[in-house]
Enzyme design. Structure first.
Site, PDB file in Angstrom:
ATOM      1  N   GLY A  45     -21.182 -42.498  25.691  1.00 40.79           N
ATOM      2  CA  GLY A  45     -22.548 -42.611  25.208  1.00 40.79           C
ATOM      3  C   GLY A  45     -22.749 -41.633  24.073  1.00 40.79           C
ATOM      4  O   GLY A  45     -22.022 -40.645  23.967  1.00 40.79           O
ATOM      5  N   GLN A  50     -27.353 -36.227  18.290  1.00 41.55           N
ATOM      6  CA  GLN A  50     -25.976 -35.721  18.235  1.00 41.55           C
ATOM      7  C   GLN A  50     -25.302 -35.976  16.891  1.00 41.55           C
ATOM      8  O   GLN A  50     -24.261 -35.399  16.601  1.00 41.55           O
ATOM      9  CB  GLN A  50     -25.130 -36.357  19.351  1.00 41.55           C
ATOM     10  CG  GLN A  50     -25.594 -35.922  20.734  1.00 41.55           C
ATOM     11  CD  GLN A  50     -24.738 -36.550  21.811  1.00 41.55           C
ATOM     12  OE1 GLN A  50     -24.939 -37.693  22.184  1.00 41.55           O
ATOM     13  NE2 GLN A  50     -23.757 -35.821  22.300  1.00 41.55           N
ATOM     14  N   CYS A  88     -19.969 -34.158  27.489  1.00 42.42           N
ATOM     15  CA  CYS A  88     -20.884 -34.439  26.385  1.00 42.42           C
ATOM     16  C   CYS A  88     -20.145 -34.130  25.092  1.00 42.42           C
ATOM     17  O   CYS A  88     -19.516 -33.075  24.987  1.00 42.42           O
ATOM     18  CB  CYS A  88     -22.124 -33.555  26.522  1.00 42.42           C
ATOM     19  SG  CYS A  88     -23.338 -33.815  25.218  1.00 42.42           S
ATOM     20  N   LEU A  89     -20.217 -35.040  24.125  1.00 44.85           N
ATOM     21  CA  LEU A  89     -19.489 -34.812  22.865  1.00 44.85           C
ATOM     22  C   LEU A  89     -20.013 -33.591  22.109  1.00 44.85           C
ATOM     23  O   LEU A  89     -19.319 -33.056  21.258  1.00 44.85           O
ATOM     24  CB  LEU A  89     -19.547 -36.064  21.981  1.00 44.85           C
ATOM     25  CG  LEU A  89     -18.759 -37.288  22.490  1.00 44.85           C
ATOM     26  CD1 LEU A  89     -19.018 -38.500  21.625  1.00 44.85           C
ATOM     27  CD2 LEU A  89     -17.264 -36.997  22.546  1.00 44.85           C
ATOM     28  N   HIS A 130     -28.323 -39.484  30.910  1.00 45.35           N
ATOM     29  CA  HIS A 130     -27.810 -38.431  30.018  1.00 45.35           C
ATOM     30  C   HIS A 130     -28.281 -38.686  28.575  1.00 45.35           C
ATOM     31  O   HIS A 130     -28.754 -37.767  27.902  1.00 45.35           O
ATOM     32  CB  HIS A 130     -26.276 -38.402  30.122  1.00 45.35           C
ATOM     33  CG  HIS A 130     -25.601 -37.366  29.283  1.00 45.35           C
ATOM     34  ND1 HIS A 130     -24.896 -36.314  29.813  1.00 45.35           N
ATOM     35  CD2 HIS A 130     -25.522 -37.210  27.931  1.00 45.35           C
ATOM     36  CE1 HIS A 130     -24.424 -35.559  28.830  1.00 45.35           C
ATOM     37  NE2 HIS A 130     -24.779 -36.091  27.676  1.00 45.35           N
ATOM     38  N   GLU A 131     -28.175 -39.940  28.133  1.00 48.91           N
ATOM     39  CA  GLU A 131     -28.515 -40.239  26.730  1.00 48.91           C
ATOM     40  C   GLU A 131     -30.023 -40.229  26.475  1.00 48.91           C
ATOM     41  O   GLU A 131     -30.465 -39.765  25.433  1.00 48.91           O
ATOM     42  CB  GLU A 131     -27.902 -41.579  26.296  1.00 48.91           C
ATOM     43  CG  GLU A 131     -26.378 -41.664  26.391  1.00 48.91           C
ATOM     44  CD  GLU A 131     -25.626 -40.490  25.785  1.00 48.91           C
ATOM     45  OE1 GLU A 131     -26.089 -39.925  24.772  1.00 48.91           O
ATOM     46  OE2 GLU A 131     -24.577 -40.100  26.344  1.00 48.91           O
ATOM     47  N   HIS A 134     -31.160 -36.779  25.927  1.00 50.58           N
ATOM     48  CA  HIS A 134     -30.913 -36.295  24.558  1.00 50.58           C
ATOM     49  C   HIS A 134     -32.098 -36.619  23.636  1.00 50.58           C
ATOM     50  O   HIS A 134     -32.453 -35.821  22.773  1.00 50.58           O
ATOM     51  CB  HIS A 134     -29.664 -36.962  23.959  1.00 50.58           C
ATOM     52  CG  HIS A 134     -28.374 -36.239  24.234  1.00 50.58           C
ATOM     53  ND1 HIS A 134     -28.137 -34.949  23.810  1.00 50.58           N
ATOM     54  CD2 HIS A 134     -27.237 -36.642  24.856  1.00 50.58           C
ATOM     55  CE1 HIS A 134     -26.895 -34.598  24.186  1.00 50.58           C
ATOM     56  NE2 HIS A 134     -26.344 -35.599  24.820  1.00 50.58           N
TER      57      HIS A 134
HETATM   58 ZN    ZN Z   1     -24.488 -35.652  25.657  1.00 47.39          ZN
END
Ligand code: ZN
Length: 161
Positions: A45, A50, A88-89, A130-131, A134
């Site tokens: 995701g 991000q 998480c990236l 999670h997304e 963000h």
């Molecule tokens: Zn993340």
């Protein structure tokens, strides 16, 4: 186009995103870049902040190829919760076991402007939570207990030495 991923503690990750009012060619381009970047970086995701953009759009991969969702909101959550490991990236190398609702209902739009209602559970529910976090400036480190966060800080200090 593969975009650079913003890493913690970049301030953009703490900002709340704007709702997308109209699906313009610019938004379609953003959707393409977001999904391409997610796939090339092996993410499950990716959310707009991000890559430094403050619009409510996420890319998600739950086993049937990348998908993009506009203005997603979680409208209901199951009482039942479960632990699952998340990465998480924006936090390379960090994996945290996080407790969240097992099922969620998401209201969102696709790139044609169609309204969708998605019932997600397990891994898919996890990624949506999670997304969408963000998009509200909430990171997965905000979803663990305070003392666990302090321990992470301590480990980091030790490694920095
Ligand atoms: Zn993340």
């Amino acid at each position: 186009m593969i975009l650079e991923i913003k890493k913690y503690p970049d301030g953009v990750l703490k900002k709340r995103c704007r709702e997308i009012k109209k699906i313009t060619p610019e938004i379609i381009k953003l959707a393409a870049d977001l999904s391409e970047t997610m796939v090339k970086k092996d993410g499950a995701g990716l959310a707009a902040p991000q890559i430094g953009r403050l619009e409510k759009i996420i890319a998600v991969e739950v086993g049937n190829g990348p998908q993009v969702f506009i203005n997603p909101i979680i409208v209901s959550k199951s009482r039942e919760k479960e632990f699952m490991e998340e990465g998480c990236l924006s936090f390379p190398g960090l994996f945290l076991n996080i407790k969240r609702p097992r099922k969620v209902t998401v209201e969102t739009f696709d790139l044609d402007g169609n309204k969708l209602k998605i019932e997600a559970q397990g891994l898919a529910a996890r990624i949506f939570q999670h997304e969408t976090d963000h998009l509200n400036g909430i990171l997965f480190i905000n979803r663990i207990p305070f003392w666990q966060r302090l321990k992470l800080k301590l480990d980091k200090k030790k490694n920095d030495k």
